[in-house]
Scaffold this motif. Structure first.
Motif, PDB file in Angstrom:
ATOM      1  N   SER A  16     -52.615  -9.419 -47.433  1.00 44.68           N
ATOM      2  CA  SER A  16     -52.600  -8.716 -46.134  1.00 44.68           C
ATOM      3  C   SER A  16     -51.170  -8.375 -45.795  1.00 44.68           C
ATOM      4  O   SER A  16     -50.294  -8.980 -46.308  1.00 44.68           O
ATOM      5  N   LYS A  17     -50.970  -7.400 -44.928  1.00 41.44           N
ATOM      6  CA  LYS A  17     -49.611  -7.076 -44.535  1.00 41.44           C
ATOM      7  C   LYS A  17     -49.425  -7.252 -43.048  1.00 41.44           C
ATOM      8  O   LYS A  17     -48.399  -6.867 -42.523  1.00 41.44           O
ATOM      9  N   ASP A  18     -50.401  -7.822 -42.396  1.00 47.21           N
ATOM     10  CA  ASP A  18     -50.292  -8.040 -40.960  1.00 47.21           C
ATOM     11  C   ASP A  18     -49.572  -9.342 -40.683  1.00 47.21           C
ATOM     12  O   ASP A  18     -49.748 -10.300 -41.385  1.00 47.21           O
ATOM     13  N   GLU A  35     -62.381 -11.523 -43.654  1.00 47.90           N
ATOM     14  CA  GLU A  35     -62.556 -11.685 -42.222  1.00 47.90           C
ATOM     15  C   GLU A  35     -63.090 -13.084 -41.971  1.00 47.90           C
ATOM     16  O   GLU A  35     -63.330 -13.851 -42.903  1.00 47.90           O
ATOM     17  N   MET A  79     -55.664 -10.332 -46.253  1.00 50.60           N
ATOM     18  CA  MET A  79     -56.185  -9.002 -45.998  1.00 50.60           C
ATOM     19  C   MET A  79     -57.390  -8.766 -46.909  1.00 50.60           C
ATOM     20  O   MET A  79     -57.410  -9.195 -48.051  1.00 50.60           O
ATOM     21  N   ASP A  95     -48.786 -11.110 -47.388  1.00 50.39           N
ATOM     22  CA  ASP A  95     -49.986 -10.280 -47.396  1.00 50.39           C
ATOM     23  C   ASP A  95     -51.175 -10.972 -46.741  1.00 50.39           C
ATOM     24  O   ASP A  95     -52.311 -10.784 -47.135  1.00 50.39           O
ATOM     25  N   TRP A  96     -50.897 -11.801 -45.724  1.00 49.13           N
ATOM     26  CA  TRP A  96     -51.952 -12.398 -44.905  1.00 49.13           C
ATOM     27  C   TRP A  96     -51.898 -11.809 -43.502  1.00 49.13           C
ATOM     28  O   TRP A  96     -50.913 -11.173 -43.115  1.00 49.13           O
ATOM     29  N   LYS A  97     -52.967 -12.047 -42.717  1.00 48.80           N
ATOM     30  CA  LYS A  97     -53.039 -11.505 -41.366  1.00 48.80           C
ATOM     31  C   LYS A  97     -53.621 -12.540 -40.403  1.00 48.80           C
ATOM     32  O   LYS A  97     -54.289 -13.495 -40.814  1.00 48.80           O
TER      33      LYS A  97
END
Length: 235
Positions: free
Chosen positions: A41-43, A98, A95, A75-77
């Motif tokens: 993820s990029k958040d 959910e 990412m 790359d985690w959110k």
């Protein structure tokens, strides 16, 4: 009402002079086998100040007057967060995953004003007892050496279940999931005693059922398992 732990983060709340654990399910299904590889993820987390270092970024969460620091893969959110009067919770996933589809998760929680009521080790043992009530396979509980974190008392353990049921029938993107579905679930849990509050961080993985004699996370490999979120600090 019977207390449950069909997920690992929401619903753990302190009450009055002791900690009352009420674990609320929210249908978390893994979409891949248990693995130590983190997805992407990029958040960055809300309410945090990310600072990149190689493939990790520092997260700084201000929780009840103290700052809890940890790392996440870049790359985690942030998938979920909630601030209540006496409890804070934040859940992070790769990412592409959910809350309904995680196979890897990092959860951080704060419990306001309970540090004098329950010790970190007792907190973990109480968690494990509640966890056992939901486990339909074999329970994994392994105490680990605990070292002070910047002068703060800690307790750590590996907690898991070889076969954890999903107790709710829901539909995700039109696909119905059976309540009979069972998954293996295991994680590393650390409780930190702050000035007045308790803090919990854990990294968990969920996927194929496993054998209790050979869980995917154990004493000899948990440091590698945790490497993407280390080091931790509380100020």
């Amino acid at each position: 009402m019977k207390k449950r732990l069909d997920k690992d983060c929401k619903g753990m709340r302190p009450s009055s002079s002791h900690v009352v654990f009420t674990f609320i399910s929210s249908l978390l299904f893994a979409v891949s086998p248990l693995s130590f590889a983190d997805d992407s993820s990029k958040d960055s987390a809300k309410n945090s100040l990310p600072k990149s270092s190689a493939n990790k970024q520092l997260q700084q969460l201000v929780i009840f007057g103290q700052t809890f620091n940890f790392n996440l893969p870049v790359d985690w959110k942030l998938a979920y967060s909630e601030q209540q009067e006496t409890m804070y919770s934040a859940e992070f996933v790769p990412m592409g995953q959910e809350l309904q589809t995680w196979s890897s998760m990092v959860c951080v929680q704060g419990f306001k004003g309970v540090a004098e009521d329950i010790e970190p080790q007792e907190f973990l043992e109480t968690m494990a007892n509640v966890y056992l009530e939901s486990c339909q396979g074999e329970m994994v509980f392994e105490d680990l050496p605990s070292e002070p974190l910047g002068g703060h008392e800690t307790a750590s353990a590996i907690i898991g279940c070889t076969q954890m049921p999903n107790t709710h029938i829901k539909s995700i993107k039109g696909v119905a999931y059976s309540s009979a579905t069972s998954l293996g679930e295991i994680g590393h849990y650390t409780v930190v005693k702050g000035k007045a509050d308790l803090y919990l961080i854990h990294k968990s993985i969920r996927g194929n059922t496993f054998n209790k004699a050979n869980p995917p996370v154990k004493a000899h490999n948990y440091q590698e398992f945790l490497s993407s979120i280390m080091p931790l600090s509380l100020h």
